[in-house]
Design an enzyme around this catalytic site. Structure first.
Site, PDB file in Angstrom:
ATOM      1  N   THR A 153       0.836  -1.204   0.000  1.00 21.40           N
ATOM      2  CA  THR A 153       0.000   0.000   0.000  1.00 21.40           C
ATOM      3  C   THR A 153       0.872   1.256   0.000  1.00 21.40           C
ATOM      4  OG1 THR A 153      -1.431  -1.284   1.457  1.00 21.40           O
ATOM      5  CG2 THR A 153      -2.046   0.990   1.096  1.00 21.40           C
ATOM      6  N   ARG A 195       7.853  -2.703   2.556  1.00 16.60           N
ATOM      7  CA  ARG A 195       7.904  -2.748   4.008  1.00 16.60           C
ATOM      8  C   ARG A 195       8.228  -4.156   4.463  1.00 16.60           C
ATOM      9  NH1 ARG A 195       3.082   0.894   6.443  1.00 16.60           N
ATOM     10  NH2 ARG A 195       3.967   2.577   5.219  1.00 16.60           N
ATOM     11  N   SER A 244       6.222   3.692   8.530  1.00 16.69           N
ATOM     12  CA  SER A 244       5.059   4.405   9.049  1.00 16.69           C
ATOM     13  C   SER A 244       4.745   4.088  10.507  1.00 16.69           C
ATOM     14  CB  SER A 244       3.873   4.124   8.143  1.00 16.69           C
ATOM     15  OG  SER A 244       2.805   4.919   8.515  1.00 16.69           O
ATOM     16  N   HIS A 245       3.560   3.524  10.728  1.00 15.54           N
ATOM     17  CA  HIS A 245       3.082   3.270  12.090  1.00 15.54           C
ATOM     18  C   HIS A 245       3.550   1.922  12.613  1.00 15.54           C
ATOM     19  CE1 HIS A 245       0.567   1.504   9.114  1.00 15.54           C
ATOM     20  NE2 HIS A 245       0.124   0.643  10.010  1.00 15.54           N
ATOM     21  N   ASP A 275       1.968   9.465  14.131  1.00 16.83           N
ATOM     22  CA  ASP A 275       2.590   8.131  14.047  1.00 16.83           C
ATOM     23  C   ASP A 275       4.083   8.204  13.759  1.00 16.83           C
ATOM     24  OD1 ASP A 275       2.408   9.012  11.435  1.00 16.83           O
ATOM     25  OD2 ASP A 275       2.166   6.984  10.649  1.00 16.83           O
ATOM     26  N   ASP A 305       6.010   8.232  11.085  1.00 11.45           N
ATOM     27  CA  ASP A 305       6.551   9.177  10.102  1.00 11.45           C
ATOM     28  C   ASP A 305       5.737  10.461   9.992  1.00 11.45           C
ATOM     29  OD1 ASP A 305       4.430   7.761   8.964  1.00 11.45           O
ATOM     30  OD2 ASP A 305       5.183   8.015   6.930  1.00 11.45           O
ATOM     31  N   ASP A 331       2.470  11.104   9.349  1.00 19.38           N
ATOM     32  CA  ASP A 331       1.376  11.380   8.414  1.00 19.38           C
ATOM     33  C   ASP A 331      -0.004  11.037   8.975  1.00 19.38           C
ATOM     34  OD1 ASP A 331       1.724   8.658   8.214  1.00 19.38           O
ATOM     35  OD2 ASP A 331       2.097   8.619   6.052  1.00 19.38           O
ATOM     36  N   ARG A 332      -0.050  10.257  10.059  1.00 21.06           N
ATOM     37  CA  ARG A 332      -1.360   9.913  10.634  1.00 21.06           C
ATOM     38  C   ARG A 332      -1.679  10.792  11.835  1.00 21.06           C
ATOM     39  NH1 ARG A 332      -2.492   3.524  10.335  1.00 21.06           N
ATOM     40  NH2 ARG A 332      -1.762   3.211   8.214  1.00 21.06           N
ATOM     41  N   GLU A 380      -9.985   6.138   6.843  1.00 16.70           N
ATOM     42  CA  GLU A 380     -10.314   5.609   8.165  1.00 16.70           C
ATOM     43  C   GLU A 380      -9.061   5.246   8.952  1.00 16.70           C
ATOM     44  OE1 GLU A 380      -9.414   2.317   8.740  1.00 16.70           O
ATOM     45  OE2 GLU A 380      -8.735   2.188   6.667  1.00 16.70           O
ATOM     46  N   SER A 381      -7.949   4.997   8.247  1.00 17.60           N
ATOM     47  CA  SER A 381      -6.721   4.580   8.904  1.00 17.60           C
ATOM     48  C   SER A 381      -5.976   5.758   9.517  1.00 17.60           C
ATOM     49  CB  SER A 381      -5.830   3.838   7.917  1.00 17.60           C
ATOM     50  OG  SER A 381      -5.573   4.655   6.792  1.00 17.60           O
ATOM     51  N   LYS A 438      -0.805  12.408   3.433  1.00 16.09           N
ATOM     52  CA  LYS A 438      -1.613  12.747   4.591  1.00 16.09           C
ATOM     53  C   LYS A 438      -0.685  13.406   5.603  1.00 16.09           C
ATOM     54  CE  LYS A 438      -1.499   7.896   6.138  1.00 16.09           C
ATOM     55  NZ  LYS A 438      -0.920   7.214   4.974  1.00 16.09           N
TER      56      LYS A 438
END
Ligand code: G16
Length: 538
Positions: free
Chosen positions: A17, A21, A112-113, A276, A278, A280-281, A363-364, A375
Site C-alpha cells: 500500500t 515494508r 510508518s506506524h 505516528d 513518520d 502522516d497519521r 479511516e486509517s 496525509k
C-alpha cells in the site's frame, strides 16, 4: 569512487500500500536495500542532473540507508540531493520539500506506524515530483525491475555529515543537509490562523500532543510550544528514538493508551492528539470524546472555511472506500463532490493535482489536503486547533452538533492481525464466491469487489475489497492489509448510519453488534483463522 556492484534479485520486493515494508532483519541482508533503490532508479528516466529529496522517520537502520541512498543517487547521475538534518524528515515535510524545490522525486525511509528497532520494521518508498506516493503504474515497473536486477551503482568510500545543515558534494553531486522543520512550519503558518490559536492557548486552553517517540516530536515542539505558545510539556514522548522507545507508533486508542486514558480522566486537558512513526497519521480526542478518523474528516471538511487556507471553500472531498460515509453527507450539504477511492494515499494524487478535491481522508487515521501530496498528522491537529480557536466550543460539543446536523455514522474497524496468509487468502476467495448468493439475505442489497476508475487518467484498479451494502445504508467491508510484515492482517470495517439523534449516544460496538456478528459469520472468521476475536478494535 563510483562502483558497479553485481547482485541478484531477491524474492518479494513488491511495494505494498505504501512502498516496500519488511522486517529490519530482511533489509539488513547485503544488497537488499541497494537492490530496491537501484530498481527505483531503473524504473525512472530523465533524472540526470535533477534533485532528489531523501529523508526518513529516524527508525533503526535509517542512518545507514540514508547514506546508501545518497551514494546511489550520486552514482546514478542525480545533480543534487536534499536531505533532512539527522537524516530526518516527516513524510508530509518530505512531500513539501519535493514540491517547493521542484525536485524530480524523493526517497522516504519509513515503515510508518509499524514498530521500529532491530526486531521491528523498515521501509522504503518512492514519491514522485508532485510530492505524492508513486502511482501503481510506477510501483509496478519498480517491482518488475527488482526481478531482473543484476547490478547497482554506488559512490562508495564517502559519507555525508548529517549532523549539521550545509552543502557538500559526493561523487560530483551536491548534497544539501536542510532543516527538517522550517519550510513545513512556514507552510502551516500560511494555512492556519496562528494568532487565533495563540490566543486560545493564552486563554488557558490546554492540550497534549503524543509524538510517540517518533518523528513529530521536534515538529510538535517547534510549532505548538515554540510558535503557538503552548506550555512546555504539551508535547509528550517528544524525542525521536530509533526503537520509538518500545512504543508501537500507531496513533489509535489502543497504542496511544496513555493519552487516551488521560483524555477520559478527571484531569483531562481540553484537547488530545497524536501522530505516528513518520508523521502522516493523526489521532484526535477531546475531553471525554474520541473522534473517529472518519468523523474527523467530515468535521474538518464542514469547518475548514474557518482556516485562512480554506476560506474560499473546498473544491471537493475524497475518502477511501472503507472510510465511513460521514464525509459524503458534508459534501452533499456543501454542494460539492465526494470521491470514493481505493485504500492508499496514492489514489488521491490525481484528484488533488487536477484540482478536483481539496481535502482527503482515510479511516486509517490519515487526513490531509492539497497543501502537500501526503496525509499530514500535524496539519490535522492544527486545523482542529484553528476550528477550536474560532468556535470556542469543546470538541465534544462540536462532535454532538455535527451528529445532530448530519446524523451519525457509527463506525468501527476490527483487525485480525498476523493470521495465516493462506487462510486469509482463502477467506477472501470464499467471500468472492458468495458475491452472487448473499444479496437478499440479512438485508443485504448488493455485494461487490470494489473497483476504481480514476477520473483523471482513466486507469482502473480492481479487487480493492469486498463490500456488503445493506438496504439501510449499512456496510461491511473486508480487505487484507497492504502494510503488514508478518502473515496477513484481515481488516473488517463495519458501518451503520443513525439519523435519530436520541440514539447517537449509544456505544459504538453496541450499536454495531448485529452487523459485527454477521461479519464474523458470513466470512467464517473463527473457523478459517482460528481467531474468536479481533486483535485490535478501533
Ligand atoms: C498506508 C497508506 C495509507 C493507507 C494505509 C492502509 O498508510 O499510506 O494511505 O490507508 O497504508 O493500510 P492497510 O493496507 O494496512 O490497511 P501508512 O500510514 O502505513 O503509510
Amino acid at each position: 569512487m563510483i562502483q558497479t556492484i553485481p547482485t541478484k534479485p531477491f524474492d518479494g520486493q513488491q511495494p505494498g500500500t505504501s512502498g516496500l515494508r519488511k522486517k529490519v532483519k530482511i533489509f539488513q541482508q547485503p544488497h537488499y536495500a541497494e537492490n530496491f533503490i537501484q530498481s527505483i532508479f531503473n524504473a525512472l528516466d530523465g533524472f540526470a542532473g535533477q534533485t532528489l529529496v531523501v529523508g526518513g522517520d529516524g527508525r533503526f537502520f535509517n542512518r545507514e540507508v540514508i547514506q546508501t541512498a545518497i551514494g546511489m543517487a550520486a552514482a546514478n547521475g542525480f545533480g543534487r540531493v536534499l536531505v533532512g538534518q539527522g537524516g530526518l524528515l516527516s513524510t508530509p515535510a518530505a512531500s513539501n520539500i519535493i514540491r517547493r524545490n521542484k525536485a524530480y522525486g524523493g526517497i522516504i525511509l519509513s515503515a510508518s506506524h509499524n514498530p521500529g528497532g532491530p526486531d521491528g520494521d523498515f521501509g522504503i518508498k518512492y514519491n514522485a515530483g508532485n510530492g505524492g506516493p508513486a502511482p501503481e503504474k510506477i510501483t509496478d515497473v519498480i517491482f518488475a525491475r527488482t526481478t531482473t536486477i543484476s547490478s547497482y551503482k554506488i559512490a562508495s568510500g564517502q559519507s555525508v555529515d548529517l549532523g549539521k545543515t550545509g552543502v557538500s558534494s559526493i561523487g560530483g553531486m551536491t548534497v544539501e543537509v536542510v532543516d527538517p522543520i522550517v519550510d513545513y512550519a512556514a507552510l502551516m503558518q500560511q494555512l492556519f490562523d496562528f494568532d487565533a490559536i495563540r490566543d486560545l492557548f493564552k486563554s488557558g486552553f490546554r492540550m497534549r500532543f503524543d509524538a510517540m517517540c517518533a518523528i513529530t516530536g521536534p515538529y510538535g515542539k517547534g510549532i505548538l510550544e515554540g510558535m503557538l505558545g503552548a506550555p512546555a510539556g504539551t508535547v509528550m514522548n517528544g524525542t525521536p528514538l530509533p526503537d520509538f522507545g518500545g512504543h508501537h507508533p500507531d496513533p489509535n486508542p489502543v497504542h496511544a493508551k496513555e493519552l487516551y486514558d488521560l483524555m477520559m480522566s478527571e484531569s483531562a486537558p481540553d484537547f488530545g492528539a497524536a501522530s505516528d512513526g513518520d508523521g502522516d497519521r493523526n489521532l484526535i480526542i477531546g475531553r471525554n470524546q474520541f473522534v473517529t478518523p472518519s468523523d474527523s474528516l467530515a468535521m474538518l471538511a464542514a469547518n475548514a472555511h474557518l482556516a485562512p487556507g480554506y476560506a474560499r471553500g473546498l473544491a471537493g472531498i475524497a475518502r477511501s472506500m472503507p472510510t465511513s460515509a460521514a464525509a459524503d453527507r458534508v459534501a452533499e450539504k456543501l454542494g460539492i463532490k465526494c470521491y470514493e477511492t481505493p485504500t492508499g494515499w496514492k489514489y488521491f494524487g490525481n484528484l488533488l493535482d487536477a484540482g478536483l478535491v481539496t481535502i482527503c481522508g482515510e479511516e486509517s487515521a490519515g487526513t490531509g489536503s492539497d497543501h502537500v501530496r501526503e496525509k499530514d498528522g500535524l496539519w490535522a491537529v492544527l486545523l482542529w486547533l484553528n476550528i477550536l480557536a474560532r468556535r470556542r466550543q469543546s470538541v465534544e460539543s462540536i462532535v454532538r452538533e455535527h451528529w445532530r446536523d448530519y446524523g451519525r455514522n457509527h463506525y468501527s474497524r476490527h483487525d485480525y492481525e498476523e493470521v495465516d496468509a493462506e487462510a486469509a487468502g482463502n477467506l477472501m476467495k470464499s467471500l468472492r464466491g458468495q458475491m452472487e448468493t448473499l444479496p437478499d439475505k440479512h438485508g443485504i442489497k448488493m455485494v461487490d469487489d470494489f473497483a476504481y476508475d480514476d477520473p483523471v487518467d482513466g486507469s482502473r484498479s480492481e479487487a480493492q475489497g469486498i463490500r456488503l451494502l445493506f438496504e439501510d445504508g449499512s456496510r461491511i467491508v473486508y480487505r487484507l492489509s497492504g502494510t503488514g510484515t508478518a502473515g496477513a492482517t484481515l481488516r473488517v470495517y463495519i458501518e451503520k448510519f443513525q439519523p435519530d439523534s436520541n440514539l447517537h449516544g449509544v456505544e459504538t460496538q453496541a450499536a454495531l453488534a448485529d452487523l459485527i456478528d454477521l461479519s464474523r459469520n458470513i466470512a467464517e472468521i473463527q473457523r478459517r483463522t482460528g481467531r474468536d476475536l479481533p486483535t485490535v478494535i478501533t
